[in-house]
Design a protein around this motif. Structure first.
Motif, PDB file in Angstrom:
ATOM      1  N   ASN A 182       1.855   3.347  14.599  1.00 37.42           N
ATOM      2  CA  ASN A 182       0.653   2.954  13.871  1.00 37.42           C
ATOM      3  C   ASN A 182      -0.063   4.158  13.262  1.00 37.42           C
ATOM      4  OD1 ASN A 182      -0.092   3.996  16.340  1.00 37.42           O
ATOM      5  ND2 ASN A 182      -1.751   2.520  16.701  1.00 37.42           N
ATOM      6  N   ASP A 183       0.708   5.147  12.760  1.00 34.00           N
ATOM      7  CA  ASP A 183       0.096   6.302  12.106  1.00 34.00           C
ATOM      8  C   ASP A 183      -0.835   5.823  10.993  1.00 34.00           C
ATOM      9  OD1 ASP A 183       1.390   8.165  13.646  1.00 34.00           O
ATOM     10  OD2 ASP A 183       3.058   8.417  12.265  1.00 34.00           O
ATOM     11  N   PRO A 184      -2.094   6.236  11.019  1.00 37.48           N
ATOM     12  CA  PRO A 184      -3.030   5.793   9.985  1.00 37.48           C
ATOM     13  C   PRO A 184      -2.659   6.348   8.620  1.00 37.48           C
ATOM     14  CG  PRO A 184      -4.017   7.495  11.345  1.00 37.48           C
ATOM     15  CD  PRO A 184      -2.719   7.119  11.999  1.00 37.48           C
ATOM     16  N   THR A 185      -2.698   5.500   7.606  1.00 37.23           N
ATOM     17  CA  THR A 185      -2.290   5.912   6.269  1.00 37.23           C
ATOM     18  C   THR A 185      -3.206   6.971   5.677  1.00 37.23           C
ATOM     19  OG1 THR A 185      -3.566   4.080   5.339  1.00 37.23           O
ATOM     20  CG2 THR A 185      -1.230   3.691   5.766  1.00 37.23           C
ATOM     21  N   ASP A 186      -4.448   7.025   6.144  1.00 39.01           N
ATOM     22  CA  ASP A 186      -5.375   8.012   5.596  1.00 39.01           C
ATOM     23  C   ASP A 186      -5.216   9.390   6.233  1.00 39.01           C
ATOM     24  OD1 ASP A 186      -6.266   7.081   8.038  1.00 39.01           O
ATOM     25  OD2 ASP A 186      -8.383   7.413   7.568  1.00 39.01           O
ATOM     26  N   LYS A 187      -4.397   9.504   7.297  1.00 40.45           N
ATOM     27  CA  LYS A 187      -4.232  10.783   7.979  1.00 40.45           C
ATOM     28  C   LYS A 187      -2.795  11.310   7.931  1.00 40.45           C
ATOM     29  CE  LYS A 187      -8.132  10.419  11.173  1.00 40.45           C
ATOM     30  NZ  LYS A 187      -8.576  10.523  12.577  1.00 40.45           N
ATOM     31  N   SER A 188      -1.900  10.592   7.307  1.00 46.79           N
ATOM     32  CA  SER A 188      -0.529  11.049   7.188  1.00 46.79           C
ATOM     33  C   SER A 188       0.037  10.610   5.841  1.00 46.79           C
ATOM     34  CB  SER A 188       0.338  10.492   8.324  1.00 46.79           C
ATOM     35  OG  SER A 188       0.333   9.083   8.320  1.00 46.79           O
ATOM     36  N   SER A 189       0.882  11.448   5.280  1.00 49.98           N
ATOM     37  CA  SER A 189       1.466  11.142   3.982  1.00 49.98           C
ATOM     38  C   SER A 189       2.602  10.140   4.131  1.00 49.98           C
ATOM     39  CB  SER A 189       2.001  12.423   3.346  1.00 49.98           C
ATOM     40  OG  SER A 189       3.095  12.928   4.108  1.00 49.98           O
ATOM     41  N   GLU A 190       3.004   9.573   3.032  1.00 49.53           N
ATOM     42  CA  GLU A 190       4.132   8.635   3.048  1.00 49.53           C
ATOM     43  C   GLU A 190       5.392   9.339   3.558  1.00 49.53           C
ATOM     44  OE1 GLU A 190       6.736   5.830  -0.009  1.00 49.53           O
ATOM     45  OE2 GLU A 190       4.800   6.655  -0.652  1.00 49.53           O
ATOM     46  N   TYR A 191       5.549  10.618   3.187  1.00 49.20           N
ATOM     47  CA  TYR A 191       6.704  11.391   3.654  1.00 49.20           C
ATOM     48  C   TYR A 191       6.683  11.527   5.180  1.00 49.20           C
ATOM     49  CZ  TYR A 191       9.627  15.364   4.799  1.00 49.20           C
ATOM     50  OH  TYR A 191      10.572  16.175   5.386  1.00 49.20           O
ATOM     51  N   HIS A 196       8.718  10.199  10.523  1.00 46.63           N
ATOM     52  CA  HIS A 196       8.503   9.768  11.904  1.00 46.63           C
ATOM     53  C   HIS A 196       9.271   8.488  12.217  1.00 46.63           C
ATOM     54  CE1 HIS A 196       4.492  12.176  12.095  1.00 46.63           C
ATOM     55  NE2 HIS A 196       5.528  12.915  12.416  1.00 46.63           N
ATOM     56  N   GLU A 197       9.329   7.601  11.264  1.00 45.43           N
ATOM     57  CA  GLU A 197      10.081   6.362  11.473  1.00 45.43           C
ATOM     58  C   GLU A 197      11.562   6.668  11.659  1.00 45.43           C
ATOM     59  OE1 GLU A 197      10.906   2.057   9.247  1.00 45.43           O
ATOM     60  OE2 GLU A 197       9.541   3.524   8.349  1.00 45.43           O
ATOM     61  N   TYR A 198      12.081   7.553  10.839  1.00 46.56           N
ATOM     62  CA  TYR A 198      13.480   7.979  10.951  1.00 46.56           C
ATOM     63  C   TYR A 198      13.714   8.629  12.312  1.00 46.56           C
ATOM     64  CZ  TYR A 198      17.780  10.595   9.884  1.00 46.56           C
ATOM     65  OH  TYR A 198      19.055  11.105   9.911  1.00 46.56           O
ATOM     66  N   ASN A 199      12.809   9.504  12.723  1.00 43.50           N
ATOM     67  CA  ASN A 199      12.957  10.217  13.990  1.00 43.50           C
ATOM     68  C   ASN A 199      12.908   9.278  15.184  1.00 43.50           C
ATOM     69  OD1 ASN A 199      13.011  12.514  12.444  1.00 43.50           O
ATOM     70  ND2 ASN A 199      10.964  13.203  12.968  1.00 43.50           N
ATOM     71  N   ARG A 200      11.993   8.314  15.158  1.00 46.88           N
ATOM     72  CA  ARG A 200      11.887   7.370  16.287  1.00 46.88           C
ATOM     73  C   ARG A 200      13.142   6.518  16.395  1.00 46.88           C
ATOM     74  NH1 ARG A 200       6.506   6.935  14.386  1.00 46.88           N
ATOM     75  NH2 ARG A 200       7.029   5.066  13.214  1.00 46.88           N
ATOM     76  N   LYS A 201      13.678   6.128  15.261  1.00 50.19           N
ATOM     77  CA  LYS A 201      14.868   5.275  15.260  1.00 50.19           C
ATOM     78  C   LYS A 201      16.077   6.024  15.798  1.00 50.19           C
ATOM     79  CE  LYS A 201      17.641   2.325  12.209  1.00 50.19           C
ATOM     80  NZ  LYS A 201      17.802   1.809  10.822  1.00 50.19           N
TER      81      LYS A 201
END
Length: 235
Positions: A182-191, A196-201
């Motif tokens: 649930n990384d907030p969109t206002d505190k992290s870039s789309e990249y 992070h999604e790639y890394n978690r998977k």
């Protein structure tokens, strides 16, 4: 004759300066020191000066190794003031000191560490017996290839080759590497969110800090990697 004496004096002065500089450098050289009945790792910082980090060890068992920044007792190896959990002191050895990123191993684990940092990392799932260092950040063993401490899960390790050496590395804690779902969109870039999604998977199982690169390039006959990321699958 007068000129000859002047040259001799100049030579003596130069030698004295060299000796003084050598002594000055070694007086601030980091390393293991036994003082006040305790083994310590002593380092130096421009801001705070001399820093003494005590090591919890039986002083009669502790032995400084010939490799800089490493020591051992009867059960473990130490990197600076850090006990390397799971290490085997009898089989421990340095296997590469090329560049800033060095490799070591024992019969159980392969390690990667930065020569001027305090962190040492385990190369995840690496086989010490067959492990080989390639061009940084890549390495391989009989089962897989690695980018820094991360396994790549290549399809055919015999065909793995480095195309381009990395220019940089990232040292990351587990939480920073995996991020949060649930990384907030206002505190992290789309990249960052995509990363992070790639890394978690792929690496959601990791429990320790990691070292890796996002540049450099490697391939097998079917897969291509940029840094640690799989970017192409021709199958």
């Amino acid at each position: 004759m007068k000129k000859k004496k002047q040259l001799v004096i100049i030579g003596i002065v130069i030698c004295s300066l060299i000796i003084s500089l050598y002594c000055f450098y070694n007086s601030f050289k980091p390393g293991y020191v036994f003082e006040n009945g305790t083994w310590n790792y002593v380092s130096y910082n421009e801001a705070v000066g001399r820093r003494v980090s005590p090591i919890k060890v039986n002083k009669d068992e502790f032995k400084v190794l010939k490799y800089s920044d490493f020591a051992r007792d009867n059960n473990s190896v130490y990197f600076k003031n850090h006990k390397m959990e799971g290490s085997d002191p009898e089989s421990f050895k340095i296997i590469s000191t090329k560049g800033r990123y060095h490799y070591a191993k024992d019969k159980n684990i392969v390690y990667i560490y930065v020569s001027d940092d305090w962190l040492i990392f385990k190369v995840i799932n690496a086989d010490p017996e067959s492990f080989k260092v390639l061009e940084y950040p890549y390495s391989k063993d009989k089962n897989d290839a690695y980018c820094g401490s991360l396994p790549l899960y290549v399809d055919d390790v015999s065909k793995f080759e480095v195309i381009e050496r990395a220019r940089s590395s990232t040292l990351s804690s587990r939480s920073s590497f995996l991020g949060k779902e649930n990384d907030p969109t206002d505190k992290s870039s789309e990249y960052e969110r995509s990363k992070h999604e790639y890394n978690r998977k792929k690496y959601g199982f990791i429990t320790d800090s990691v070292i890796y690169s996002e540049d450099g390039k490697a391939k097998t006959d079917k897969l291509t990697y940029i840094g640690y990321k799989l970017v192409e699958d021709k199958r």
